[in-house]
Design an enzyme around this catalytic site. Structure first.
Site, mmCIF file in Angstrom:
data_model
loop_
_atom_site.group_PDB
_atom_site.id
_atom_site.type_symbol
_atom_site.label_atom_id
_atom_site.label_comp_id
_atom_site.label_asym_id
_atom_site.label_seq_id
_atom_site.Cartn_x
_atom_site.Cartn_y
_atom_site.Cartn_z
ATOM 1 N N MET A 113 49.190 71.160 44.646
ATOM 2 C CA MET A 113 49.691 70.545 43.438
ATOM 3 C C MET A 113 50.035 71.581 42.369
ATOM 4 O O MET A 113 51.065 71.472 41.705
ATOM 5 C CB MET A 113 48.668 69.550 42.865
ATOM 6 C CG MET A 113 49.175 68.799 41.640
ATOM 7 S SD MET A 113 47.995 67.619 40.981
ATOM 8 C CE MET A 113 47.966 66.396 42.296
ATOM 9 N N TYR A 136 45.512 73.834 52.392
ATOM 10 C CA TYR A 136 45.053 72.519 52.818
ATOM 11 C C TYR A 136 45.446 72.198 54.256
ATOM 12 O O TYR A 136 46.542 72.548 54.718
ATOM 13 C CB TYR A 136 45.650 71.440 51.907
ATOM 14 C CG TYR A 136 45.015 71.362 50.532
ATOM 15 C CD1 TYR A 136 43.643 71.172 50.393
ATOM 16 C CD2 TYR A 136 45.793 71.456 49.393
ATOM 17 C CE1 TYR A 136 43.061 71.093 49.138
ATOM 18 C CE2 TYR A 136 45.225 71.364 48.122
ATOM 19 C CZ TYR A 136 43.850 71.187 48.008
ATOM 20 O OH TYR A 136 43.284 71.108 46.760
ATOM 21 N N ARG A 190 78.503 52.549 45.055
ATOM 22 C CA ARG A 190 77.232 52.619 44.346
ATOM 23 C C ARG A 190 77.237 51.639 43.178
ATOM 24 O O ARG A 190 76.472 50.692 43.152
ATOM 25 C CB ARG A 190 76.994 54.066 43.887
ATOM 26 C CG ARG A 190 75.605 54.348 43.378
ATOM 27 C CD ARG A 190 75.385 55.831 43.149
ATOM 28 N NE ARG A 190 76.266 56.385 42.128
ATOM 29 C CZ ARG A 190 76.244 57.674 41.758
ATOM 30 N NH1 ARG A 190 75.405 58.513 42.352
ATOM 31 N NH2 ARG A 190 77.066 58.113 40.813
ATOM 32 N N LYS A 238 72.158 64.467 31.797
ATOM 33 C CA LYS A 238 71.113 63.563 32.266
ATOM 34 C C LYS A 238 69.985 64.363 32.934
ATOM 35 O O LYS A 238 70.145 65.544 33.246
ATOM 36 C CB LYS A 238 71.682 62.542 33.251
ATOM 37 C CG LYS A 238 72.252 63.151 34.529
ATOM 38 C CD LYS A 238 72.855 62.093 35.424
ATOM 39 C CE LYS A 238 73.430 62.726 36.699
ATOM 40 N NZ LYS A 238 74.003 61.717 37.600
#
Length: 369
Positions: A314, A265, A136, A38
């Site tokens: 980013m 930043y 779950r 997965k």
């Protein structure tokens, strides 16, 4: 290994074969093996990994969602594929592509039975999940009788397996809890097998379960995810495994920073003294999240650790290379065999699973045979 010229995720299939053999050696020969692929095979490449596992002799594969299973079928994967979290909207696709759903509630069971009957299916394989403590997904022990009555009342579906999921198999401080889970599952699965004409096989061990409880609870199949990719949830096991994925990048530019200057930043990092930084073309859009900024994470340049400073951007990160002999174009190792993803993740108070599965699909994959 080839030197990187850009940000690239190398996928070492020899390492995968090594890890598969290591885990198989913990089992008796007749125990089946399910490989979990997965989330793009834990951030690598699900099709490449699935094909290799099929070649190695795995008995089953597992994905989280139907879309992942469909992609494997379209790529030519023929092994049985368990869909761990199917949704009713995907039931027709599941049947069309011969995927096998995890059934975890009466709502899901009845809806899937209705779709299978409408499509004229006979003994379509499903897998029944029981909640033994993870809380779950899953049925509970009191549901056994009704599940069996529904299953025996028609012939559109057939229960192929009964399974559960361990909550803390890697934590030996929780051994009592895990043993209680195994005991509950043993009771449930025996009741199911006694009530059904077709005897479903059983599985509950994950990677840490195989390592810590494999001698007592293999049942007919085990499931492994993180172990196949080179991580065993404990240092001693990690030494026996080989990381499949290596994330590499390069230095784009070197900067000499004066005392008092800020970096990145929001000016989150200010140099206390003169220093040297390197800018790398990898950022939070590639899977190196903001949590790794401000010296919570690091990379390796020419064998030396370089801490990430300032906020992660980013598409870029800046690292402290003061005292490291390096230049633009030099290869950088973010994680891999000699730079554990587990160690990098710990520095940011997360886990290797999150780091590995977060690597963006825009990062180029390089398959190493």
């Amino acid at each position: 290994m080839p030197k990187a010229k850009e940000t690239v995720l190398e996928i070492d299939l020899k390492a995968l074969a090594h890890n598969y053999a290591f885990l198989k050696a913990k089992l008796v020969p007749e125990t089946m093996f399910l490989g979990v692929v997965k989330a793009f095979a834990y951030g690598s490449d699900s099709i490449v990994i699935a094909k290799k596992l099929q070649e190695l002799g795995a008995d089953y594969l597992a994905v989280a969602y139907t879309k992942e299973g469909v992609a494997l079928r379209k790529a030519g994967i023929t092994l049985p594929i368990l869909v761990l979290h199917p949704l009713p909207t995907s039931f027709k696709k599941i049947i069309k592509h011969r995927l096998e759903p995890n059934i975890y509630s009466f709502k899901i069971l009845k809806e899937f039975m209705a779709v299978a009957e409408k499509r004229g299916e006979k003994k379509y394989p499903i897998h029944i999940k029981f909640n033994t403590g993870l809380n779950r997904l899953g049925f509970v022990e009191e549901d056994v009788d009704e599940i069996c009555k529904l299953a025996e009342s028609q012939d559109a579906i057939e229960i192929a397996s009964v399974f559960s999921h361990l909550a803390a198999s890697e934590d030996l401080n929780e051994k009592e809890f895990t043993l209680r889970q195994l005991s509950i599952f043993d009771s449930i699965s025996n009741k199911m097998r006694a009530k059904l004409l077709h005897k479903p096989f059983r599985h509950t061990l994950n990677t840490s379960g195989i390592i810590n409880y494999g001698k007592r609870a293999q049942f007919e199949m085990v499931r492994s995810g993180i172990g196949l990719y080179g991580y065993g949830n404990e240092a001693a096991v990690d030494k026996e495994l080989m990381p499949v994925a290596t994330l590499k990048t390069i230095i784009s530019q070197i900067h000499e920073i004066k005392a008092g200057e800020s970096i990145g930043y929001n000016r989150k990092y200010k140099a206390e003294a003169s220093m040297v930084t390197a800018t790398l073309p990898v950022g939070h859009a590639d899977g190196i999240g903001r949590i790794y900024g401000n010296r919570n994470g690091f990379v390796w340049i020419n064998g030396k650790k370089a801490e990430i400073i300032g906020n992660t951007c980013m598409d870029m990160i800046m690292v402290d290379v003061t005292g490291i002999n390096c230049q633009a174009g030099d290869e950088v190792i973010v994680f891999g065999p000699k730079a554990s993803a587990e160690d990098l993740a710990k520095g940011a108070s997360t886990i290797s699973y999150e780091l590995l599965t977060g690597i963006s699909q825009r990062v180029k994959r390089l398959i190493l045979e």
